[in-house]
Write an enzyme that holds these catalytic residues in place. Structure first.
Site, PDB file in Angstrom:
ATOM      1  N   ARG A   1      -8.547  -1.850  29.595  1.00 52.71           N
ATOM      2  CA  ARG A   1      -7.350  -1.110  29.732  1.00 52.71           C
ATOM      3  C   ARG A   1      -7.662   0.585  28.419  1.00 52.71           C
ATOM      4  O   ARG A   1      -7.221  -0.164  27.675  1.00 52.71           O
ATOM      5  CB  ARG A   1      -6.281  -1.823  30.422  1.00 52.71           C
ATOM      6  CG  ARG A   1      -6.345  -2.487  31.815  1.00 52.71           C
ATOM      7  CD  ARG A   1      -4.464  -3.198  31.542  1.00 52.71           C
ATOM      8  NE  ARG A   1      -4.560  -4.185  32.051  1.00 52.71           N
ATOM      9  CZ  ARG A   1      -3.777  -4.702  32.130  1.00 52.71           C
ATOM     10  NH1 ARG A   1      -2.684  -4.636  31.712  1.00 52.71           N
ATOM     11  NH2 ARG A   1      -4.092  -6.621  32.329  1.00 52.71           N
TER      12      ARG A   1
ATOM     13  N   HIS B   1       0.507  -1.488   0.181  1.00 47.38           N
ATOM     14  CA  HIS B   1      -0.010   0.290   0.160  1.00 47.38           C
ATOM     15  C   HIS B   1       0.922   1.294   0.250  1.00 47.38           C
ATOM     16  O   HIS B   1       2.044   1.326   0.819  1.00 47.38           O
ATOM     17  CB  HIS B   1      -1.038  -0.407   0.978  1.00 47.38           C
ATOM     18  CG  HIS B   1      -1.749  -0.773   1.200  1.00 47.38           C
ATOM     19  ND1 HIS B   1      -2.855  -1.309   0.436  1.00 47.38           N
ATOM     20  CD2 HIS B   1      -2.677  -2.058   2.064  1.00 47.38           C
ATOM     21  CE1 HIS B   1      -3.260  -2.136   0.350  1.00 47.38           C
ATOM     22  NE2 HIS B   1      -3.081  -3.188   1.389  1.00 47.38           N
TER      23      HIS B   1
ATOM     24  N   HIS C   1      -9.153  -8.114  22.507  1.00 51.27           N
ATOM     25  CA  HIS C   1      -9.213  -9.729  23.474  1.00 51.27           C
ATOM     26  C   HIS C   1     -10.009  -9.323  24.476  1.00 51.27           C
ATOM     27  O   HIS C   1     -10.184 -10.679  25.152  1.00 51.27           O
ATOM     28  CB  HIS C   1      -8.131 -10.635  23.595  1.00 51.27           C
ATOM     29  CG  HIS C   1      -6.965 -10.834  22.787  1.00 51.27           C
ATOM     30  ND1 HIS C   1      -7.929 -11.512  21.354  1.00 51.27           N
ATOM     31  CD2 HIS C   1      -6.136 -10.438  21.823  1.00 51.27           C
ATOM     32  CE1 HIS C   1      -6.617 -11.711  20.155  1.00 51.27           C
ATOM     33  NE2 HIS C   1      -5.783 -10.979  20.803  1.00 51.27           N
TER      34      HIS C   1
END
Length: 185
Positions: free
Chosen positions: A167, A136, A163
Site C-alpha cells: 500500500r 545522534h 512486512h
C-alpha cells in the site's frame, strides 16, 4: 523506519532484492574499519563479504588511495560511514563508484546535517541511511530514515519496512515483478 539500525538492514535487504543493483550473497563490500556493529551486521546477515579498509587518522574516513587500491574484481559496493559529523570525501568516492560500476551505500547515521562540497551527507550514495536515536545529532528518541533516488529500491524498502505490504508504494509488487521479467527476456 524505527531506527538507524533498521535503516541499514532494510537498505541492504532492498539492494539484495532489487534487480536494479544486482547485489547478491558472496559479493564483496569494502567497509571502513571505524563504524558500528549495525553498519556491518546487515552485510553479514545477507551473505556479503566485507573487506575492511583502514582509515586516515587525520579524518577517520577513507584514504582515497587505499580505498581505490582495495577494489578487486569481486567488489560490488562501498560502504561509506560518515563518522561523528565528519563526511567522507563523497564526491570523489561517488566518482570512483561510477567509474567502477559500484554501489555507494552511505551510512550517515552519525552525521545528520553534515555537508560535503555544499551537498548534504547521506545524499551522495545510491542509498543513504540516517538515525534519529537520542544519542545522534537530530533526535526523536528513536527513528531512522532511508534515502534513494530509485523508485524500485524505494518501493522494495517500503515493502520490507511494512512486512510485505504494498500500500502507498510508488511501484506495486506486481510492477516490480514485471520489470524483473522484462529484464530477463
Amino acid at each position: 523506519v524505527n531506527s538507524g539500525s533498521s535503516a541499514n538492514l532494510a537498505a541492504v535487504a532492498g539492494l539484495i532484492y532489487s534487480e536494479e543493483y544486482d547485489l547478491k550473497p558472496g559479493d564483496e563490500v569494502i567497509v571502513t574499519c571505524i563504524g558500528w556493529a549495525t553498519s556491518y551486521y546487515p552485510m553479514h546477515q545477507y551473505g556479503l563479504i566485507m573487506r575492511f579498509v583502514d582509515v586516515d587518522l587525520n579524518t577517520l574516513n577513507y584514504d582515497l588511495n587505499t580505498l581505490e587500491e582495495s577494489i578487486t574484481s569481486k567488489t560490488r559496493m562501498i560502504l561509506a560511514i560518515n563518522v561523528l559529523g565528519n563526511p567522507n570525501r563523497l564526491l570523489e568516492i561517488r566518482k570512483l563508484c561510477d567509474q567502477k560500476n559500484l554501489i555507494l551505500f552511505e551510512d550517515n547515521c552519525e552525521s545528520f546535517g553534515a555537508k560535503y562540497k555544499g551537498k548534504l551527507a547521506g545524499t551522495w550514495g545510491h542509498v543513504g541511511t540516517f538515525s534519529s536515536y537520542f544519542s545522534h545529532h537530530l533526535n526523536t528518541i528513536e527513528g531512522g530514515l532511508i534515502l534513494t533516488e530509485s523508485k524500485t529500491l524505494s518501493s522494495i524498502i517500503r515493502s520490507i519496512r511494512s512486512h510485505g505490504w504494498d500500500r502507498g508504494l510508488d511501484l506495486t509488487v506486481k510492477e516490480i515483478t514485471q520489470n524483473k521479467k522484462k529484464k530477463s527476456t
